[in-house]
Design an enzyme around this catalytic site. Structure first.
Site, PDB file in Angstrom:
ATOM      1  N   ASP A  34       0.789  -1.261   0.014  1.00 12.98           N
ATOM      2  CA  ASP A  34      -0.039   0.008  -0.049  1.00 12.98           C
ATOM      3  C   ASP A  34       0.905   1.180  -0.028  1.00 12.98           C
ATOM      4  O   ASP A  34       2.015   1.225   0.471  1.00 12.98           O
ATOM      5  CB  ASP A  34      -0.922  -0.096   1.375  1.00 12.98           C
ATOM      6  CG  ASP A  34      -2.121   0.867   1.218  1.00 12.98           C
ATOM      7  OD1 ASP A  34      -2.694   1.253  -0.041  1.00 12.98           O
ATOM      8  OD2 ASP A  34      -2.765   1.306   2.010  1.00 12.98           O
ATOM      9  N   ASN A  82     -10.546  -2.678  -6.129  1.00 10.97           N
ATOM     10  CA  ASN A  82      -9.807  -1.613  -6.963  1.00 10.97           C
ATOM     11  C   ASN A  82     -10.521  -1.310  -8.289  1.00 10.97           C
ATOM     12  O   ASN A  82      -9.968  -0.091  -8.910  1.00 10.97           O
ATOM     13  CB  ASN A  82      -8.264  -1.850  -6.930  1.00 10.97           C
ATOM     14  CG  ASN A  82      -7.638  -1.817  -6.053  1.00 10.97           C
ATOM     15  OD1 ASN A  82      -6.803  -2.721  -5.542  1.00 10.97           O
ATOM     16  ND2 ASN A  82      -7.819  -1.041  -4.915  1.00 10.97           N
TER      17      ASN A  82
HETATM   18  C1  IPE Z   1      -5.533  -2.871  -0.509  1.00  6.47           C
HETATM   19  O1  IPE Z   1      -5.122  -1.613  -0.757  1.00  6.47           O
HETATM   20  C2  IPE Z   1      -5.289  -3.527  -2.104  1.00  6.47           C
HETATM   21  C3  IPE Z   1      -3.928  -3.582  -2.597  1.00  6.47           C
HETATM   22  C4  IPE Z   1      -2.860  -3.440  -2.003  1.00  6.47           C
HETATM   23  C5  IPE Z   1      -3.988  -4.226  -4.111  1.00  6.47           C
HETATM   24  P1  IPE Z   1      -6.411  -0.289  -1.020  1.00  6.47           P
HETATM   25  O2  IPE Z   1      -5.324   0.886  -1.103  1.00  6.47           O
HETATM   26  O3  IPE Z   1      -7.096  -0.609  -2.058  1.00  6.47           O
HETATM   27  O4  IPE Z   1      -7.007  -0.515   0.501  1.00  6.47           O
HETATM   28  P2  IPE Z   1      -8.171   0.765   1.058  1.00  6.47           P
HETATM   29  O5  IPE Z   1      -8.972   1.191  -0.069  1.00  6.47           O
HETATM   30  O6  IPE Z   1      -6.925   1.660   1.471  1.00  6.47           O
HETATM   31  O7  IPE Z   1      -8.726  -0.079   2.337  1.00  6.47           O
HETATM   32  C1  IPE Z   2      -1.304   0.309  -3.473  1.00  4.85           C
HETATM   33  O1  IPE Z   2      -1.108   1.758  -3.354  1.00  4.85           O
HETATM   34  C2  IPE Z   2      -1.301  -0.352  -4.920  1.00  4.85           C
HETATM   35  C3  IPE Z   2      -2.719  -0.991  -5.267  1.00  4.85           C
HETATM   36  C4  IPE Z   2      -3.969  -0.745  -4.570  1.00  4.85           C
HETATM   37  C5  IPE Z   2      -3.001  -1.398  -6.510  1.00  4.85           C
HETATM   38  P1  IPE Z   2      -2.312   2.590  -3.502  1.00  4.85           P
HETATM   39  O2  IPE Z   2      -2.649   2.926  -4.968  1.00  4.85           O
HETATM   40  O3  IPE Z   2      -3.448   2.058  -2.567  1.00  4.85           O
HETATM   41  O4  IPE Z   2      -1.748   3.833  -2.699  1.00  4.85           O
HETATM   42  P2  IPE Z   2      -2.539   4.807  -1.621  1.00  4.85           P
HETATM   43  O5  IPE Z   2      -2.811   4.049  -0.679  1.00  4.85           O
HETATM   44  O6  IPE Z   2      -3.529   5.484  -2.557  1.00  4.85           O
HETATM   45  O7  IPE Z   2      -1.367   5.731  -1.368  1.00  4.85           O
HETATM   46 MG    MG Z   3      -4.157   2.301  -0.712  1.00  4.85          MG
END
Ligand code: IPE
Ligand code: IPE
Ligand code: MG
Length: 259
Positions: A34, A82
């Protein structure tokens, strides 16, 4: 770092962690990668630049996990939720998955790493579904480590599918309701055959599972670190393993010495 006990916090400082020579790797580490978006936004870059940079961490951490003797490394790459992100970001992520699978398979084969996908591939673009099948076939002889990639993965959906499949089999008279055991449910999940994770690590400070491995994490240790995924490297992984090595896993029982 967040989520460390005070004992763990005093155990190491930044840099090469104390105790790094003496790591006992968990059999299975699963990572919620994340913070790519925040990493990019902090630098005034588009979010996709963070995802691109995150790929470097994927490579570094895969190599290091293998070198340390981890047998299964699971990476949460894309959740069933996502798809709710802006179209442009979803497209950018799909392009990165294509790029990774085309570029990385040879290296994985050379390093003895087998790739396995979990989640529901049927909602992925067709060309990516093909690349996923090819990648699993090409790397199928890898015996050093299994790299499990969670792509379009959602734990609740996976459990629902398992329940539906088992109830169909009961209705068809193939099995009875007594055959619906923990093992039978585990066997219907896309993680079938993969041991439960010993450690789930989430980067970027958020302390939640976001629909990741809910069933499989019954006795998993959790570690939440502040670093954004693109800043997570070999040393961060070593630190995580040191923290894991300081945990006391009891699985509901009492330790023999104090029994
Ligand atoms: C979880 O992260 C999914 C992945 C790392 C692929 P998200 O960024 O989507 O989760 P939330 O929305 O903060 O819970
Ligand atoms: C995780 O990073 C990657 C995926 C969910 C694919 P994020 O895109 O969730 O990054 P933040 O949480 O918005 O910083
Ligand atoms: Mg995230």
């Amino acid at each position: 770092m967040l989520g460390f006990t005070s004992k763990e916090k005093t155990k190491y400082s930044e840099g090469i962690p104390e105790g790094a020579d003496d790591l006992t790797p968990p059999q299975h580490i699963a990572i919620i990668m994340d913070g790519n978006g925040r990493w990019a936004t902090k630098r005034g870059l588009p979010r996709i630049a963070g995802h691109k940079r995150g790929l470097n961490s994927v490579r570094k951490v895969t190599r290091e996990a293998k070198a340390l003797g981890v047998k299964y490394l699971t990476l949460f790459a894309f959740s069933t939720e996502n798809w709710l992100r802006p179209r442009e970001e979803v497209h950018g992520l799909m392009d990165l998955f294509r790029f990774y699978m085309r570029r990385e398979c040879k290296t994985l084969v050379a390093e003895g790493v087998r790739i396995k996908f979990i989640g529901d591939p049927s909602e992925m673009p067709e060309d990516i579904q093909k690349l996923m099948i090819e990648a699993e076939e090409l790397t199928s002889d890898g015996e050093v480590m299994t790299l499990v990639v969670a792509l379009n993965y959602g734990s609740r959906a996976e459990i629902v599918r398992a329940a539906a499949r088992l109830s169909e089999r009961v209705a068809a008279g193939e099995i009875s309701s007594e055959d619906v055991t923990e093992e039978a449910i585990s066997a219907e999940l896309t993680t079938s055959g993969i041991p439960d994770p010993d450690l789930i690590l989430r980067t970027s400070g958020e302390q939640r599972l976001s629909n990741f491995l809910l069933w499989q994490a019954a006795y998993t240790e959790f570690l939440f670190v502040d670093k954004h995924w693109p800043d997570f490297d070999q040393t961060s992984l070593q630190q995580a393993i040191i923290a894991y090595n300081n945990r006391d896993r009891r699985f509901g029982a009492v330790k023999e010495a104090s029994a």
